[in-house]
Design an enzyme around this catalytic site. Sequence first.
Site, PDB file in Angstrom:
ATOM      1  N   GLU A  53       0.826  -1.210   0.000  1.00  0.00           N
ATOM      2  CA  GLU A  53       0.000   0.000   0.000  1.00  0.00           C
ATOM      3  C   GLU A  53       0.858   1.257   0.000  1.00  0.00           C
ATOM      4  O   GLU A  53       0.565   2.232  -0.696  1.00  0.00           O
ATOM      5  CB  GLU A  53      -0.934   0.003   1.223  1.00  0.00           C
ATOM      6  CG  GLU A  53      -1.929  -1.143   1.256  1.00  0.00           C
ATOM      7  CD  GLU A  53      -1.438  -2.344   2.057  1.00  0.00           C
ATOM      8  OE1 GLU A  53      -2.271  -2.996   2.698  1.00  0.00           O
ATOM      9  OE2 GLU A  53      -0.209  -2.604   2.031  1.00  0.00           O
ATOM     10  N   ARG A 185      12.285 -22.882  -6.240  1.00  0.00           N
ATOM     11  CA  ARG A 185      13.142 -22.497  -5.113  1.00  0.00           C
ATOM     12  C   ARG A 185      13.020 -20.997  -4.842  1.00  0.00           C
ATOM     13  O   ARG A 185      12.983 -20.549  -3.696  1.00  0.00           O
ATOM     14  CB  ARG A 185      14.591 -22.835  -5.424  1.00  0.00           C
ATOM     15  CG  ARG A 185      14.948 -24.303  -5.388  1.00  0.00           C
ATOM     16  CD  ARG A 185      16.407 -24.509  -5.746  1.00  0.00           C
ATOM     17  NE  ARG A 185      16.779 -25.924  -5.791  1.00  0.00           N
ATOM     18  CZ  ARG A 185      17.953 -26.373  -6.169  1.00  0.00           C
ATOM     19  NH1 ARG A 185      18.910 -25.521  -6.542  1.00  0.00           N
ATOM     20  NH2 ARG A 185      18.210 -27.677  -6.190  1.00  0.00           N
TER      21      ARG A 185
END
Length: 360
Positions: A53, A185
């Site tokens: 945000e 990964r």
Amino acid sequence: MTDHHAHMRHALQLASRGLGRVWPNPAVGCVLLNEGRIVGRGWTQVGGRPHAERMALDQAGGLARGATAYVTLEPCAHHGKTPPCANGLSEAGVSHVFSAVTDPDPRVAGKGHAMLRAAGVVVDEGLCAEDAQILNRGFFKRVTQGLPLVTLKLATTLDGKIATGTGESRWITGAFARRAVHLMRMTHDAVMVGSGTVLADDPDLTVRDMGPVHQPVRVVVDSGLRTCPKGRLGQTARQNPVWILHAAGADGHDWAAAEAELLAVPLRAGHLDLRAGLAALANKGVTRVFCEGGAGLASALIAAGLVDDLVTFTAGAVIGAEGLPAVGALGLAALVDAPRLRLVSQMAVGGDVQTNWRFD
């Protein structure tokens, strides 16, 4: 007419960029829309700060006033290293917030939505909620159960073997499958293997050939510290973290000298208590673990009910009965006792087949 689902899906795509990079924080995305135009967007940055945000608000500047925000997780309501994102959105003049799912963290858990509403911001909850739940399953599991999400990867022949009878395993699957594993990964906080895999393969367990990327923690389950720090893991432990789950009082090799972190785990029936080991990882902030074997660790995790997702890469090859099986003994006497998985997806990866399963 505004396509709210499309904008939330955009925010979810942004959020996914943080997987494996933001733990112990959730991976969040945010899109700000003003008069039909995207004026700001953001996603949680490496290490968890700044939040999505805040990134979107900084990008939007004054155009945030009167804007609609699409946020993949309830904006935070607590003061940490940064002020609450719920306050940031309301103070910037955002008029409407679509939130995909409530944050289960007790410090938030509805308080962010309440703060927004108290400030006069319209809040709609539940947009693309299922997708948002799946994206942050690791974060949610750590908060609610004290355990990380575990994905088990198996690369096998058509008859379920991971190596010949002599132990030869490089390479069963092709280059495209191996590249897909490196991508996986990269989206997990930690990569985990058993001591047998380290002794047999001397693996590196880093993300390679992807440019400069954030590396996962490399975890070895090694009750007696029998693996040697002179291998690839030990030689690179100062650059990329290595954590060893071991039994208290183990007097094997000295991994501490290689600057690996040692985590003592209690024994259960003569073996490391894997639930306690995973809880120790979660206690250090890990939310997503990618387990790459071997067969003994795979069977132990499955038997203990600790695997959430299974990813298999199947090669068009057959080794036969003398080959090494992908999963060790589970002690099953009846078919009805066999763990059942739900098929999620399947696709060709080069000359191999990737299949994604889920333990429900």
